[in-house]
Design a protein around this motif. Structure first.
Motif, PDB file in Angstrom:
ATOM      1  N   THR A  58     -36.684  -4.630  -8.836  1.00  0.00           N
ATOM      2  CA  THR A  58     -36.917  -3.290  -8.298  1.00  0.00           C
ATOM      3  C   THR A  58     -36.325  -2.230  -9.216  1.00  0.00           C
ATOM      4  O   THR A  58     -36.975  -1.211  -9.511  1.00  0.00           O
TER       5      THR A  58
ATOM      6  N   ASP B  58     -33.963 -14.682  -4.546  1.00  0.00           N
ATOM      7  CA  ASP B  58     -32.749 -14.185  -3.904  1.00  0.00           C
ATOM      8  C   ASP B  58     -32.670 -12.657  -4.022  1.00  0.00           C
ATOM      9  O   ASP B  58     -33.451 -12.020  -4.726  1.00  0.00           O
ATOM     10  N   THR B  59     -31.714 -12.071  -3.355  1.00  0.00           N
ATOM     11  CA  THR B  59     -31.552 -10.621  -3.277  1.00  0.00           C
ATOM     12  C   THR B  59     -31.241 -10.000  -4.639  1.00  0.00           C
ATOM     13  O   THR B  59     -31.763  -8.940  -4.974  1.00  0.00           O
ATOM     14  N   THR B  60     -30.432 -10.652  -5.436  1.00  0.00           N
ATOM     15  CA  THR B  60     -30.056 -10.121  -6.746  1.00  0.00           C
ATOM     16  C   THR B  60     -31.273 -10.007  -7.665  1.00  0.00           C
ATOM     17  O   THR B  60     -31.457  -9.011  -8.347  1.00  0.00           O
ATOM     18  N   THR B  61     -32.102 -11.012  -7.662  1.00  0.00           N
ATOM     19  CA  THR B  61     -33.320 -10.994  -8.478  1.00  0.00           C
ATOM     20  C   THR B  61     -34.261  -9.899  -8.010  1.00  0.00           C
ATOM     21  O   THR B  61     -34.842  -9.167  -8.819  1.00  0.00           O
TER      22      THR B  61
ATOM     23  N   LEU C  90     -33.469  -7.150  -6.390  1.00  0.00           N
ATOM     24  CA  LEU C  90     -32.892  -5.853  -6.768  1.00  0.00           C
ATOM     25  C   LEU C  90     -33.061  -5.570  -8.256  1.00  0.00           C
ATOM     26  O   LEU C  90     -33.347  -4.434  -8.650  1.00  0.00           O
ATOM     27  N   SER C  91     -32.921  -6.570  -9.075  1.00  0.00           N
ATOM     28  CA  SER C  91     -33.093  -6.409 -10.522  1.00  0.00           C
ATOM     29  C   SER C  91     -34.530  -6.033 -10.869  1.00  0.00           C
ATOM     30  O   SER C  91     -34.776  -5.146 -11.689  1.00  0.00           O
TER      31      SER C  91
END
Length: 167
Positions: free
Chosen positions: A10, A2-5, A7-8
């Motif tokens: 990155t 997912d996007t949150t993972t 972003l984390s």
């Protein structure tokens, strides 16, 4: 994923790469500081040798002033050995600077050297030492700026980078 993972991951990767770069910069600046101390140490030793030769030729000098001068020379030699062991320590540089100031005060109380060539060599050594000190102080200031900048100061605390002293 997912996007949150994403972003984390990155953000963590950016932080790791930044940390490595900041650490390498601090190491490079500290190495430059150490490199700039070598000419200072060399010039201090050369001037000490000249000053000892000068003191040996002072037969008409006040004995108390001459003893004070010799004690100041020994103090500079001791402070120089301490600074040589760790040139990036602020305390070592402060000790060396103060010992050299005491030596200059004791030297001012003695008569001028009778040997003109020796007097010229001492004056040249003073000038060369002043130049080497300026270079060391510039390197110390660059290192100190890097150590105290945010967010690098966080890494400097973690890895034991402390502010350096100046001469």
């Amino acid at each position: 994923m997912d996007t949150t993972t994403l972003l984390s991951i990155t953000a963590a990767a950016v932080w790791v790469f930044w940390s490595v770069g900041a650490y390498n910069r601090l190491v490079g600046l500290r190495n430059e500081l150490l490199r700039c101390f070598a000419p200072v140490d060399e010039q201090l030793r050369a001037r000490q040798a000249l000053l000892q030769r000068w003191a040996e030729g002072l037969d008409d000098a006040d004995e108390a002033a001459l003893q004070s001068f010799r004690a100041a020379c020994q103090q500079v030699e001791g402070a120089g050995a301490h600074a040589r062991a760790n040139p990036s320590r602020a305390g070592a540089m402060t000790s060396l600077r103060l010992a050299d100031e005491i030596l200059m005060q004791a030297r001012a109380k003695l008569p001028a050297a009778a040997d003109e060539s020796l007097a010229a060599a001492v004056a040249e050594a003073d000038t060369t030492l002043a130049f080497a000190r300026r270079q060391f102080n510039e390197a110390a200031q660059a290192y100190n700026r890097a150590v105290s900048q945010f967010p690098t100061w966080v890494l400097s605390g973690l890895f034991g980078f402390r502010k350096a002293g100046t001469l």
